[in-house]
Design a protein around this motif. Structure first.
Motif, short mmCIF file in Angstrom:
data_model
loop_
_atom_site.label_atom_id
_atom_site.label_comp_id
_atom_site.label_asym_id
_atom_site.label_seq_id
_atom_site.Cartn_x
_atom_site.Cartn_y
_atom_site.Cartn_z
N CYS A 198 0.15 2.00 -5.44
CA CYS A 198 0.51 0.57 -5.37
C CYS A 198 0.05 -0.09 -6.67
O CYS A 198 -1.13 -0.01 -7.02
CB CYS A 198 -0.18 -0.08 -4.17
SG CYS A 198 -0.13 -1.89 -4.20
N CYS A 201 -2.76 -3.14 -5.96
CA CYS A 201 -4.16 -2.86 -5.59
C CYS A 201 -4.63 -1.50 -6.10
O CYS A 201 -5.81 -1.17 -5.97
CB CYS A 201 -4.36 -2.97 -4.08
SG CYS A 201 -3.68 -1.57 -3.18
N CYS A 222 1.88 -1.44 1.82
CA CYS A 222 0.74 -0.71 1.27
C CYS A 222 -0.34 -0.69 2.35
O CYS A 222 -0.63 -1.73 2.95
CB CYS A 222 0.25 -1.39 0.00
SG CYS A 222 -1.32 -0.72 -0.61
N CYS A 225 -3.41 -2.97 0.85
CA CYS A 225 -3.34 -4.42 0.60
C CYS A 225 -2.22 -5.11 1.41
O CYS A 225 -2.08 -6.33 1.34
CB CYS A 225 -3.14 -4.70 -0.89
SG CYS A 225 -1.51 -4.28 -1.52
ZN LIG Z 1 -1.64 -2.22 -2.39
#
Ligand SMILES: [Zn+2]
Length: 240
Positions: A198, A201, A222, A225
């Protein structure tokens, strides 16, 4: 690509653009203040030079008046010299005259010094006036530019706000609600996943969801996050 995902990505980009415009717009008054402070600094230099010239002229004028008074006293003493009766009185009167003449000479020196000083300070004033005129002119141009930029950013912000609403109105309630919840929490609702990571994050995805995500057919969040992830395939390289 999943049409909702595609729209969410567009919405995400519109919101990023709105944030960028807001940040740029907020800079305008700060730039203007800095500009005004710069002009005020130059103005203060000019004022200081003018004050120095005025102060020098004042000192000269005071001394010129004092010299006039002293010359009057000297004439009076010289007149009285004819009327004194004793040698002692005569010597005392001569002494008075000498004292007055010393005072006149010393004040005349000051007058000369101040005339020289005023000449050099007048040069400073002239230079500062010229410099300030060009600073002022440049500042007027810069202010006009800043105002135009502020107006342009305001228009663009309004346009993007309308565009954002238009995009949002085309997205079904469920994915839009999800997006808005995550965006409210994280600042952004969508993130790109690159090499299984991701990009918001920086947490690595598990292999299976990463394989599925690359189809861009479903909405994947995700796991770290909660942002809605999308995959941007690299451009196909065509051999020449
Ligand atoms: Zn993330």
């Amino acid at each position: 690509m999943n049409p909702d995902l595609e729209k969410l990505i567009s919405l995400h980009h519109a919101e990023l653009e709105i944030k960028r415009l807001d940040a740029e717009w907020a800079e305008v008054p700060r730039l203007r203040e800095a500009l005004e402070a710069r002009v005020a600094g130059d103005r203060a230099r000019l004022d200081a030079a003018r004050e120095a010239l005025e102060a020098s002229r004042k000192v000269r004028k005071e001394n010129e008046t004092a010299v006039q008074d002293l010359e009057g006293r000297r004439s009076k003493y010289k007149g009285q010299l004819m009327d004194v009766k004793t040698n002692k009185e005569y010597t005392a009167m001569l002494h008075e005259i000498e004292t007055v003449e010393r005072e006149i000479r010393s004040r005349e020196d000051v007058i000369l010094e101040e005339m020289e000083r005023a000449e050099s300070v007048a040069g400073d004033v002239e230079r500062e006036e010229m410099a300030f005129r060009s600073v002022e002119e440049a500042a007027r141009g810069e202010v006009a530019e800043l105002e135009a930029r502020g107006a342009r950013l305001g228009d663009e912000r309004k346009r993007m706000g309308v565009e954002r609403e238009r995009l949002a109105s085309t997205i079904p309630e469920a994915p839009l609600g999800l997006y808005e919840r995550v965006a409210g929490l994280r600042g952004t609702g969508v993130a790109e996943a690159r090499d299984g990571v991701c990009q918001a994050c920086h947490v690595k995805m598990r292999p299976q969801p990463w394989v599925e995500l690359r189809q861009n057919e479903e909405l994947f969040q995700c796991e770290a996050c909660s942002r809605i992830l999308y995959y941007d395939p690299p451009p196909t390289v065509v051999e020449p």
